[in-house]
Design an enzyme around this catalytic site. Structure first.
Site, PDB file in Angstrom:
ATOM      1  N   MET A 316       0.806  -1.215   0.000  1.00 48.43           N
ATOM      2  CA  MET A 316       0.000   0.000   0.000  1.00 48.43           C
ATOM      3  C   MET A 316       0.847   1.278   0.000  1.00 48.43           C
ATOM      4  O   MET A 316       0.684   2.133  -0.860  1.00 48.43           O
ATOM      5  CB  MET A 316      -0.942   0.009   1.216  1.00 48.43           C
ATOM      6  CG  MET A 316      -1.976  -1.081   1.181  1.00 48.43           C
ATOM      7  SD  MET A 316      -2.997  -1.055  -0.307  1.00 48.43           S
ATOM      8  CE  MET A 316      -3.974   0.410  -0.048  1.00 48.43           C
ATOM      9  N   ASP A 335      11.163   3.443   4.888  1.00 44.84           N
ATOM     10  CA  ASP A 335      10.908   2.071   5.360  1.00 44.84           C
ATOM     11  C   ASP A 335      12.079   1.702   6.260  1.00 44.84           C
ATOM     12  O   ASP A 335      12.961   2.531   6.517  1.00 44.84           O
ATOM     13  CB  ASP A 335      10.753   1.087   4.188  1.00 44.84           C
ATOM     14  CG  ASP A 335       9.907  -0.126   4.576  1.00 44.84           C
ATOM     15  OD1 ASP A 335      10.335  -0.892   5.466  1.00 44.84           O
ATOM     16  OD2 ASP A 335       8.825  -0.312   3.989  1.00 44.84           O
ATOM     17  N   VAL A 389       2.947  -2.213   9.031  1.00 43.09           N
ATOM     18  CA  VAL A 389       2.168  -3.427   9.362  1.00 43.09           C
ATOM     19  C   VAL A 389       0.936  -3.125  10.210  1.00 43.09           C
ATOM     20  O   VAL A 389       0.928  -2.189  11.006  1.00 43.09           O
ATOM     21  CB  VAL A 389       3.036  -4.460  10.129  1.00 43.09           C
ATOM     22  CG1 VAL A 389       3.906  -5.226   9.185  1.00 43.09           C
ATOM     23  CG2 VAL A 389       3.831  -3.789  11.223  1.00 43.09           C
ATOM     24  N   GLU A 390      -0.067  -3.981  10.027  1.00 41.51           N
ATOM     25  CA  GLU A 390      -1.347  -3.790  10.726  1.00 41.51           C
ATOM     26  C   GLU A 390      -1.242  -4.298  12.163  1.00 41.51           C
ATOM     27  O   GLU A 390      -1.771  -5.359  12.512  1.00 41.51           O
ATOM     28  CB  GLU A 390      -2.446  -4.525   9.933  1.00 41.51           C
ATOM     29  CG  GLU A 390      -3.855  -4.274  10.414  1.00 41.51           C
ATOM     30  CD  GLU A 390      -4.387  -2.893  10.075  1.00 41.51           C
ATOM     31  OE1 GLU A 390      -3.593  -1.990   9.781  1.00 41.51           O
ATOM     32  OE2 GLU A 390      -5.606  -2.723  10.123  1.00 41.51           O
ATOM     33  N   LYS A 395       2.430   0.424  15.436  1.00 41.29           N
ATOM     34  CA  LYS A 395       2.061   1.752  14.912  1.00 41.29           C
ATOM     35  C   LYS A 395       2.225   2.796  16.025  1.00 41.29           C
ATOM     36  O   LYS A 395       2.767   3.875  15.787  1.00 41.29           O
ATOM     37  CB  LYS A 395       0.614   1.739  14.394  1.00 41.29           C
ATOM     38  CG  LYS A 395       0.438   1.007  13.043  1.00 41.29           C
ATOM     39  CD  LYS A 395      -0.979   1.182  12.503  1.00 41.29           C
ATOM     40  CE  LYS A 395      -1.378   0.217  11.407  1.00 41.29           C
ATOM     41  NZ  LYS A 395      -0.876   0.476  10.077  1.00 41.29           N
ATOM     42  N   SER A 417      -6.484  -0.630   7.965  1.00 40.85           N
ATOM     43  CA  SER A 417      -7.737  -1.091   7.383  1.00 40.85           C
ATOM     44  C   SER A 417      -8.704  -1.592   8.447  1.00 40.85           C
ATOM     45  O   SER A 417      -9.853  -1.850   8.144  1.00 40.85           O
ATOM     46  CB  SER A 417      -7.480  -2.178   6.344  1.00 40.85           C
ATOM     47  OG  SER A 417      -6.562  -3.109   6.832  1.00 40.85           O
ATOM     48  N   HIS A 438      -7.909   5.818   4.360  1.00 40.05           N
ATOM     49  CA  HIS A 438      -7.927   4.400   4.014  1.00 40.05           C
ATOM     50  C   HIS A 438      -8.063   4.205   2.508  1.00 40.05           C
ATOM     51  O   HIS A 438      -9.163   4.300   1.947  1.00 40.05           O
ATOM     52  CB  HIS A 438      -9.068   3.697   4.774  1.00 40.05           C
ATOM     53  CG  HIS A 438      -9.104   2.228   4.539  1.00 40.05           C
ATOM     54  ND1 HIS A 438     -10.269   1.495   4.514  1.00 40.05           N
ATOM     55  CD2 HIS A 438      -8.107   1.344   4.313  1.00 40.05           C
ATOM     56  CE1 HIS A 438      -9.983   0.226   4.266  1.00 40.05           C
ATOM     57  NE2 HIS A 438      -8.680   0.110   4.144  1.00 40.05           N
ATOM     58  N   ASN A 441      -6.904  -1.331  -2.317  1.00 38.83           N
ATOM     59  CA  ASN A 441      -5.914  -2.030  -3.129  1.00 38.83           C
ATOM     60  C   ASN A 441      -6.561  -2.566  -4.404  1.00 38.83           C
ATOM     61  O   ASN A 441      -7.597  -3.220  -4.300  1.00 38.83           O
ATOM     62  CB  ASN A 441      -5.375  -3.199  -2.272  1.00 38.83           C
ATOM     63  CG  ASN A 441      -4.213  -3.908  -2.908  1.00 38.83           C
ATOM     64  OD1 ASN A 441      -3.668  -3.464  -3.903  1.00 38.83           O
ATOM     65  ND2 ASN A 441      -3.843  -5.047  -2.342  1.00 38.83           N
TER      66      ASN A 441
HETATM   67  P1  NAI Z   1       3.142  -4.614   3.758  1.00 38.07           P
HETATM   68  O1  NAI Z   1       3.500  -5.677   4.699  1.00 38.07           O
HETATM   69  O2  NAI Z   1       3.139  -4.900   2.320  1.00 38.07           O
HETATM   70  O3  NAI Z   1       4.066  -3.341   3.988  1.00 38.07           O
HETATM   71  C1  NAI Z   1       4.385  -2.830   5.230  1.00 38.07           C
HETATM   72  C2  NAI Z   1       5.739  -2.138   5.109  1.00 38.07           C
HETATM   73  O4  NAI Z   1       5.965  -1.400   6.303  1.00 38.07           O
HETATM   74  C3  NAI Z   1       6.901  -3.106   4.931  1.00 38.07           C
HETATM   75  O5  NAI Z   1       7.656  -2.709   3.811  1.00 38.07           O
HETATM   76  C4  NAI Z   1       7.681  -2.957   6.207  1.00 38.07           C
HETATM   77  O6  NAI Z   1       9.069  -3.093   6.011  1.00 38.07           O
HETATM   78  C5  NAI Z   1       7.332  -1.553   6.635  1.00 38.07           C
HETATM   79  N1  NAI Z   1       7.488  -1.297   8.058  1.00 38.07           N
HETATM   80  C6  NAI Z   1       7.082  -2.064   9.088  1.00 38.07           C
HETATM   81  N2  NAI Z   1       7.389  -1.462  10.247  1.00 38.07           N
HETATM   82  C7  NAI Z   1       7.986  -0.290   9.946  1.00 38.07           C
HETATM   83  C8  NAI Z   1       8.521   0.779  10.705  1.00 38.07           C
HETATM   84  N3  NAI Z   1       8.472   0.760  12.027  1.00 38.07           N
HETATM   85  N4  NAI Z   1       9.067   1.822  10.045  1.00 38.07           N
HETATM   86  C9  NAI Z   1       9.103   1.853   8.703  1.00 38.07           C
HETATM   87  N5  NAI Z   1       8.601   0.877   7.930  1.00 38.07           N
HETATM   88  C10 NAI Z   1       8.050  -0.179   8.553  1.00 38.07           C
HETATM   89  O7  NAI Z   1       1.707  -4.109   4.251  1.00 38.07           O
HETATM   90  P2  NAI Z   1       0.529  -3.454   3.413  1.00 38.07           P
HETATM   91  O8  NAI Z   1      -0.334  -4.517   2.868  1.00 38.07           O
HETATM   92  O9  NAI Z   1       1.064  -2.433   2.507  1.00 38.07           O
HETATM   93  O10 NAI Z   1      -0.311  -2.745   4.564  1.00 38.07           O
HETATM   94  C11 NAI Z   1       0.124  -1.542   5.162  1.00 38.07           C
HETATM   95  C12 NAI Z   1      -1.054  -0.920   5.888  1.00 38.07           C
HETATM   96  O11 NAI Z   1      -2.095  -0.662   4.955  1.00 38.07           O
HETATM   97  C13 NAI Z   1      -1.671  -1.790   6.957  1.00 38.07           C
HETATM   98  O12 NAI Z   1      -2.102  -0.974   8.020  1.00 38.07           O
HETATM   99  C14 NAI Z   1      -2.838  -2.434   6.256  1.00 38.07           C
HETATM  100  O13 NAI Z   1      -3.871  -2.809   7.128  1.00 38.07           O
HETATM  101  C15 NAI Z   1      -3.281  -1.308   5.361  1.00 38.07           C
HETATM  102  N6  NAI Z   1      -4.030  -1.697   4.172  1.00 38.07           N
HETATM  103  C16 NAI Z   1      -3.673  -2.794   3.433  1.00 38.07           C
HETATM  104  C17 NAI Z   1      -4.400  -3.136   2.311  1.00 38.07           C
HETATM  105  C18 NAI Z   1      -3.993  -4.305   1.458  1.00 38.07           C
HETATM  106  O14 NAI Z   1      -4.794  -4.722   0.599  1.00 38.07           O
HETATM  107  N7  NAI Z   1      -2.816  -4.853   1.629  1.00 38.07           N
HETATM  108  C19 NAI Z   1      -5.575  -2.338   1.871  1.00 38.07           C
HETATM  109  C20 NAI Z   1      -5.793  -1.166   2.665  1.00 38.07           C
HETATM  110  C21 NAI Z   1      -5.073  -0.889   3.793  1.00 38.07           C
END
Ligand code: NAI
Length: 686
Positions: A316, A335, A389-390, A395, A417, A438, A441
């Site tokens: 995202m 990141d 991460v969720e 967070k 989400s 929000h 995807n």
């Molecule tokens: P993802 O796992 O693909 O990406 C998360 C990224 O955050 C990773 O690259 C990780 O290295 C980084 N990260 C983790 N902790 C960190 C920190 N302390 N500092 C900097 N970077 C850090 O996850 P995704 O799917 O992109 O989800 C991200 C957020 O978006 C979550 O809150 C999720 O619930 C939300 N979301 C996800 C959707 C989906 O379809 N995947 C849709 C809408 C919202």
């Protein structure tokens, strides 16, 4: 008091008449009934004046004419009413076409729908050929087709294949392509040159454009029936006739009349009048207006937003950062380490390649997106978007770390989400800066962004979130912070019911077919595979638990996740996947239903689970209105647009019927179908 009119007519010393359209108190011109009536009167003047030529031109900066007045469609009582409106428009444009002198439409910006039909009634079209030039006949998207003679004149000008393509897809032709297609005779680079170009057309007395012989051959009565089946098959790949009759009507019109003016106009009128009063057209027009309502949100003087800092470069965050850069913002992307950002940069490059033709502009977009592992951008960003991460604890730790490094008036937007904002705001010294933004995807394709307002979110933060969403050309949907917000909350019972059916042993093909028969573009099982089964399970559980709901049978979903079969991304989920397409069901699934099912139950279990949750969300005041709820599901989840959204579909079906069916389903399948008390207020509101 002088009444401002839409049209002004002036005749210059060369006896060229200039008909300028500038609808009072409107940003864009639309061909409303009044505008057409006024045009009729000006045409009568022209018949008397007998000028050497006539130029139809727009006085608006925004463009020529955006289309017919969509709002007038909502007032049509019946077919006769629709026929009267269309007949009026056809007569006026026929009068323009039959003026005994050369006529030129001088175009800039958009000329869409009725606007392009007006231009087609002129002998020539000249245009400012820049990236704003947008010509098209998008009526099919509103469940109708051109009605002011466009189905006949477009075929005459372009030949059947190109004209049908325009009408069946509703696509917009931009810039130089309009001339290549034959929609434009002569082009210039700026608006200042347009009058001289129009004049040239009149003085040169060029022959009117006609398609070449083989394009004309396609329209011959021998070829038309042969092409009919091919055209219908192409349309059938996208939409069903029972759900979207308009494209099929366009094909029928052409096959029967071949754009013959002697019968074509009359047939066009009857056909569109029939379509205009169908539930499909009414709902699609409503969806169009709902979209406009979402777009027009936000303050008149929006806050300045130039810099965005995105934390989390995953699925995202990476795509949000790229989209922000594409839309002109300066973006820093953070990141945990450089290697987590690389895949996001590769995807960003693909996005820029696809969306930006101009090489310099593409370079500029690339330069606006900067990798920033240290978080230097935090200090200057107007909005910080968190997409890590969720996990609420992770967070919160991040927020505690970054708050002091942000500009004092910057907004912190989380892409969570499923976590309610109150749980996250606790980590902040100034909780008012936190809002939810929000995105869905895939970011580039999904138009909706939920603007999640927590109990502590400051109004200024919400205003900024809405302004940013509009700047990103997305549709903001304000909602209260509650488990799953709107779209995910409503989707969970729907998706979980599909998972329950799969656990009962129903074939996934039959489950998906039930939803598609209703009009969903994709069935719930394929949707789950596409979203990712791990994500579905995780979000579904959080939302269900937060609402204290009992879980349906998720054994098949859990088995897939446990086996690492996460759906499309691992080429194996409920379906087997190959190159992004389904290739039949996973053989590990049970195929014999263990529970007997009434044929109609499969569909109602899905559709009414979704409707029941929608009613609950509305009752709880999580969204402002039923219209907003419908908008959320259409633009955030692709809910069948021709049904107008879950609330509209429930109203059309009848509240009593929905409640009665829910009671039957409760008796057959369990308490999860108990009708929400919100149905009572819907009944009262009728
Ligand atoms: P993802 O796992 O693909 O990406 C998360 C990224 O955050 C990773 O690259 C990780 O290295 C980084 N990260 C983790 N902790 C960190 C920190 N302390 N500092 C900097 N970077 C850090 O996850 P995704 O799917 O992109 O989800 C991200 C957020 O978006 C979550 O809150 C999720 O619930 C939300 N979301 C996800 C959707 C989906 O379809 N995947 C849709 C809408 C919202």
């Amino acid at each position: 008091m002088t009444v401002r009119t839409a049209w002004t007519l002036s005749v210059d010393p060369d006896r060229i008449a200039w008909l300028t359209l500038d609808k009072p108190d409107a940003g864009a011109n639309a061909l409303s009934r009044d505008v057409l009536t006024e045009l009729d009167a000006r045409l009568a003047d022209l018949e008397r004046i007998a000028p050497r030529g006539v130029v139809v031109i727009s006085g608006k900066d925004s463009g020529f004419v955006a289309g017919a007045d969509v709002k007038e469609f909502t007032t049509l009582k019946d077919t006769a009413d629709a026929e009267a409106l269309i007949d009026h428009g056809q007569r006026v444009l026929a009068r323009l076409e039959h003026l005994p002198c050369p006529t030129v439409a001088a175009l800039h910006g958009f000329a869409l729908g009725g606007g392009l039909e007006l231009a087609l009634a002129c002998r020539y079209r000249v245009a400012v050929e820049d990236e704003r030039l947008a010509l098209g006949l998008p009526e099919v998207m509103l469940g109708i087709h051109p009605g002011f003679g466009g189905t006949v004149r477009a075929v005459h000008l372009l030949g059947a294949l190109d004209a049908l393509d325009l009408m069946l897809t509703g696509r917009t032709v931009r810039g130089r392509k309009a001339r290549a297609l034959g929609l434009v005779d002569l082009a210039c680079a700026s608006r200042a040159e347009l009058p001289a170009l129009a004049r040239r057309c009149i003085f040169e007395a060029r022959p009117a454009r006609r398609p070449n012989w083989w394009r004309r051959l396609v329209s011959s009565p021998l070829v038309r029936p042969w092409l009919r089946n091919r055209l219908r098959a192409t349309v059938a790949r996208r939409v069903r006739e029972a759900h979207y009759p308009a494209p099929y009507a366009i094909i029928d019109l052409w096959v029967r009349h071949g754009a013959d003016p002697r019968t074509g106009y009359e047939a066009e009128k009857r056909s569109i009048a029939k379509l205009a009063v169908t539930a499909t057209a009414r709902n699609l027009v409503r969806v169009f207006l709902l979209q406009d309502a979402l777009k027009s949100q936000g303050s008149k003087q929006p806050p300045t937003i130039e810099r965005v800092h995105v934390i989390g470069a995953g699925v995202m965050g990476g795509d949000i950062a790229a989209w922000c850069a594409l839309r002109g913002l300066r973006v820093t992307l953070q990141d945990r380490a450089e290697r987590y950002v690389q895949p996001a940069l590769v995807r960003a490059e693909a996005l820029f390649e696809k969306r930006i033709r101009d090489v310099a502009a593409r370079d500029a977009a690339r330069a606006r997106l900067v990798v920033d592992i240290e978080g230097a951008g935090l200090a200057t960003a107007d909005v910080v978007i968190e997409a890590i991460v969720e996990d609420a604890a992770v967070k919160r730790t991040l927020y505690a770390d970054i708050e002091a490094r942000m500009k004092p008036d910057a907004v912190l937007a989380t892409n969570t989400s499923s976590i309610v904002l109150e749980e996250l705001a606790a980590a902040l010294a100034t909780p008012g800066k936190l809002v939810g933004l929000h995105f869905f995807n895939p970011v580039a394709q999904m138009p909706l962004v939920e603007i999640v307002c927590g109990a502590a979110s400051a109004p200024a933060s919400i205003t900024t979130a809405i302004a940013l969403t509009r700047k990103l050309d997305k549709l903001p949907l304000p909602c209260r912070s509650a488990p799953g917000f709107v779209v995910n909350r409503v989707l969970v019972p729907y998706m979980f019911e599909a998972m329950h059916m799969a656990a009962e042993g129903h074939s996934i093909a039959s489950i998906d077919a039930a939803a598609k028969d209703f009009g969903m573009p994709m069935g719930p099982v394929e949707l789950a595979d596409t979203v990712g089964l791990d994500v579905c399970l995780h979000v579904g559980r959080i939302v269900s638990q937060a609402l204290g709901r009992s879980m349906p049978d998720l054994s098949q979903l859990e088995a897939r996740v446990a086996a690492g079969e996460l759906g499309r991304k691992s080429n194996r989920g409920f379906y087997l996947w190959e190159a992004g397409r389904t290739r039949g069901a996973n053989p590990a699934l049970p195929t014999q239903p263990t529970a007997a099912t009434d044929a109609g139950d499969l569909q109602d279990r899905l559709v009414l689970a979704l409707a029941n949750e929608s009613v609950a969300v509305l009752r709880a005041g999580i969204v402002e209105s039923a219209d907003r709820l419908d908008s959320a599901l259409i633009f955030g989840a692709g809910y069948a647009p021709f049904r107008g959204g879950p609330m509209q579909a429930a109203r059309e079906r009848g509240v009593d019927d929905c409640v009665a069916r829910l009671k039957t389903l409760t008796a057959r399948y369990g308490a999860r179908f108990s009708p929400d008390v919100g149905w009572e207020s819907m009944r009262a509101a009728r």
